[in-house]
Design a protein around this motif. Structure first.
Motif, short mmCIF file in Angstrom:
data_model
loop_
_atom_site.label_atom_id
_atom_site.label_comp_id
_atom_site.label_asym_id
_atom_site.label_seq_id
_atom_site.Cartn_x
_atom_site.Cartn_y
_atom_site.Cartn_z
N GLN A 135 -6.11 9.57 -4.47
CA GLN A 135 -5.04 10.59 -4.44
C GLN A 135 -4.97 11.43 -5.71
OE1 GLN A 135 -1.56 9.47 -1.56
NE2 GLN A 135 -1.50 8.02 -3.27
N VAL A 136 -5.44 10.88 -6.84
CA VAL A 136 -5.35 11.60 -8.11
C VAL A 136 -6.73 11.57 -8.78
CG1 VAL A 136 -3.95 11.94 -10.19
CG2 VAL A 136 -2.99 10.65 -8.27
N PRO A 137 -7.68 12.32 -8.24
CA PRO A 137 -9.05 12.24 -8.76
C PRO A 137 -9.19 12.73 -10.20
CG PRO A 137 -8.84 14.00 -7.12
CD PRO A 137 -7.58 13.22 -7.07
N GLU A 138 -8.22 13.51 -10.68
CA GLU A 138 -8.32 14.03 -12.04
C GLU A 138 -7.86 13.01 -13.09
OE1 GLU A 138 -4.82 16.35 -10.14
OE2 GLU A 138 -6.36 14.95 -9.48
N ALA A 139 -7.37 11.85 -12.66
CA ALA A 139 -6.98 10.77 -13.59
C ALA A 139 -7.99 9.62 -13.46
CB ALA A 139 -5.57 10.29 -13.29
N THR A 140 -7.85 8.64 -14.35
CA THR A 140 -8.74 7.46 -14.37
C THR A 140 -7.90 6.21 -14.14
OG1 THR A 140 -10.14 8.57 -16.00
CG2 THR A 140 -10.43 6.19 -15.75
N PHE A 141 -8.37 5.32 -13.29
CA PHE A 141 -7.59 4.13 -12.95
C PHE A 141 -8.44 2.87 -13.10
CE2 PHE A 141 -5.85 7.73 -10.65
CZ PHE A 141 -4.51 7.67 -11.01
N HIS A 142 -7.79 1.79 -13.54
CA HIS A 142 -8.47 0.52 -13.75
C HIS A 142 -7.63 -0.62 -13.17
CE1 HIS A 142 -11.19 2.50 -16.57
NE2 HIS A 142 -10.12 3.02 -17.17
N LYS A 143 -8.30 -1.58 -12.56
CA LYS A 143 -7.62 -2.80 -12.10
C LYS A 143 -7.56 -3.78 -13.27
CE LYS A 143 -7.97 -6.87 -9.25
NZ LYS A 143 -7.88 -7.67 -10.50
N THR A 186 0.20 3.82 -6.52
CA THR A 186 -0.69 4.73 -5.78
C THR A 186 -1.02 5.99 -6.56
OG1 THR A 186 1.14 5.93 -4.75
CG2 THR A 186 0.36 3.93 -3.62
N GLY A 187 -0.50 6.11 -7.80
CA GLY A 187 -0.73 7.31 -8.59
C GLY A 187 0.27 8.42 -8.34
N GLY A 237 0.81 -1.22 0.00
CA GLY A 237 0.00 0.00 0.00
C GLY A 237 0.84 1.26 0.00
N LEU A 238 0.51 2.20 0.90
CA LEU A 238 1.20 3.49 0.94
C LEU A 238 2.65 3.38 1.37
CD1 LEU A 238 -1.54 5.88 2.36
CD2 LEU A 238 -0.43 6.04 0.11
N GLU A 239 3.02 2.24 1.98
CA GLU A 239 4.42 2.05 2.38
C GLU A 239 5.32 2.11 1.14
OE1 GLU A 239 6.77 -0.86 5.49
OE2 GLU A 239 5.08 -1.66 4.38
N TYR A 240 4.84 1.58 0.01
CA TYR A 240 5.61 1.63 -1.24
C TYR A 240 5.81 3.09 -1.68
CZ TYR A 240 6.81 1.12 -6.16
OH TYR A 240 7.44 1.23 -7.39
N VAL A 297 -2.50 -4.15 -11.27
CA VAL A 297 -3.10 -5.44 -10.89
C VAL A 297 -3.59 -5.44 -9.45
CG1 VAL A 297 -1.77 -6.79 -12.55
CG2 VAL A 297 -0.84 -6.41 -10.24
N SER A 298 -3.14 -4.46 -8.65
CA SER A 298 -3.46 -4.43 -7.22
C SER A 298 -4.70 -3.58 -6.97
CB SER A 298 -2.27 -3.87 -6.44
OG SER A 298 -2.68 -3.40 -5.17
N PRO A 299 -5.79 -4.16 -6.46
CA PRO A 299 -6.96 -3.35 -6.16
C PRO A 299 -6.70 -2.29 -5.10
CG PRO A 299 -7.26 -5.62 -5.37
CD PRO A 299 -6.02 -5.60 -6.21
N VAL A 300 -5.81 -2.58 -4.15
CA VAL A 300 -5.47 -1.58 -3.13
C VAL A 300 -4.80 -0.38 -3.80
CG1 VAL A 300 -3.99 -1.11 -1.13
CG2 VAL A 300 -5.32 -3.23 -1.22
N MET A 301 -3.87 -0.62 -4.70
CA MET A 301 -3.19 0.47 -5.40
C MET A 301 -4.17 1.29 -6.23
SD MET A 301 -0.02 0.70 -4.58
CE MET A 301 1.33 -0.20 -3.85
N VAL A 302 -5.08 0.62 -6.93
CA VAL A 302 -6.05 1.33 -7.75
C VAL A 302 -6.94 2.23 -6.88
CG1 VAL A 302 -8.06 1.04 -9.25
CG2 VAL A 302 -6.02 -0.34 -9.63
N ASP A 303 -7.36 1.73 -5.72
CA ASP A 303 -8.18 2.54 -4.81
C ASP A 303 -7.39 3.74 -4.30
OD1 ASP A 303 -10.28 0.80 -5.14
OD2 ASP A 303 -10.02 -0.22 -3.21
N LEU A 304 -6.13 3.54 -3.92
CA LEU A 304 -5.30 4.65 -3.43
C LEU A 304 -5.08 5.69 -4.53
CD1 LEU A 304 -2.63 2.65 -1.39
CD2 LEU A 304 -4.25 4.31 -0.44
N ALA A 305 -4.81 5.22 -5.74
CA ALA A 305 -4.58 6.15 -6.85
C ALA A 305 -5.83 6.96 -7.15
CB ALA A 305 -4.13 5.37 -8.09
N THR A 306 -6.99 6.30 -7.14
CA THR A 306 -8.26 6.99 -7.42
C THR A 306 -8.52 8.07 -6.38
OG1 THR A 306 -9.14 4.99 -8.45
CG2 THR A 306 -10.74 6.63 -7.71
#
Length: 204
Positions: free
Chosen positions: A79-87, A48-49, A11-14, A68-77
């Motif tokens: 933290q960066v609401p102006e971009a689009t993310f997909h798992k 994380t975006g 997660g955010l540790e990365y 591929v990581s749903p946790v990363m996609v959720d964090l990116a979404t």
């Protein structure tokens, strides 16, 4: 552990350990200064975006991140609401030819076998518009599916030497226009300096 499990766990540790690499920020600043607002960016293995998607989105680019990581996609979404993310795994992703101005793969091709790295480079070349750019950050070491301890996890890594990467990139029609071998120490207990390979390529 597979890549999704590793990055779900970190997660955010990365982000805390790796997101402040000066050379990475330098390359992103170069893209922000040279690419028009509205440029279409594909961020492969977006994590994380931060910093790739956030920096390029703030520069006015239309960023799509894949992970591929749903946790990363959720964090990116988040933290960066102006971009689009997909798992989705990049190996399962389809896109029309010439549909992207910039494609980034920042350490995200390391956890697939060498043959699949080569296939992915070929697909990236097809997805880029003529004149488009591909930014590859990786580790320049010729290994095939070697298991390594990393940030408290066990990962399986494949990669190529710098010469072999340049050969494979040339074979799919990409020309290296910027290169560096920065050294960075991640903010993680027991971390030591690590050298990476940054290549910016252009599709003629």
């Amino acid at each position: 552990m597979n890549a999704a499990d590793v990055f779900d766990t970190l997660g955010l540790e990365y982000q805390r350990a790796w997101s402040h690499q000066p050379a990475l920020h330098g390359t992103l600043a170069w893209f922000a200064a040279t690419q028009p607002s509205g440029s279409r960016v594909l961020d492969i293995g977006c994590g994380t975006g931060v910093p790739v998607a956030r920096t390029l989105a703030k520069a006015g680019m239309k960023v799509t991140g894949l992970d591929v990581s749903p946790v990363m996609v959720d964090l990116a979404t988040e933290q960066v609401p102006e971009a689009t993310f997909h798992k989705i795994d990049i190996r399962d992703f389809e896109s029309p030819a010439g549909s992207w101005d910039v494609v980034c793969a920042v350490f995200s091709l390391l956890q697939m076998p060498q043959a699949e790295i080569i296939q992915t480079l070929g697909r990236v070349s097809t997805w880029l518009r003529p004149g488009g750019h591909f930014f590859l950050a990786t580790v320049a070491i010729d290994v095939e599916q070697v298991r390594l301890p990393w940030m408290g996890q066990e990962i399986e890594v494949s990669s190529f030497s710098e010469d072999k990467f340049e050969e494979h990139l040339g074979n799919v029609g990409l020309r290296v226009v910027r290169r560096s071998r920065p050294v960075f120490t991640p903010s993680f207990p027991g971390a030591t300096p690590e050298e990476s390979l940054h290549l910016v390529c252009q599709r003629p």
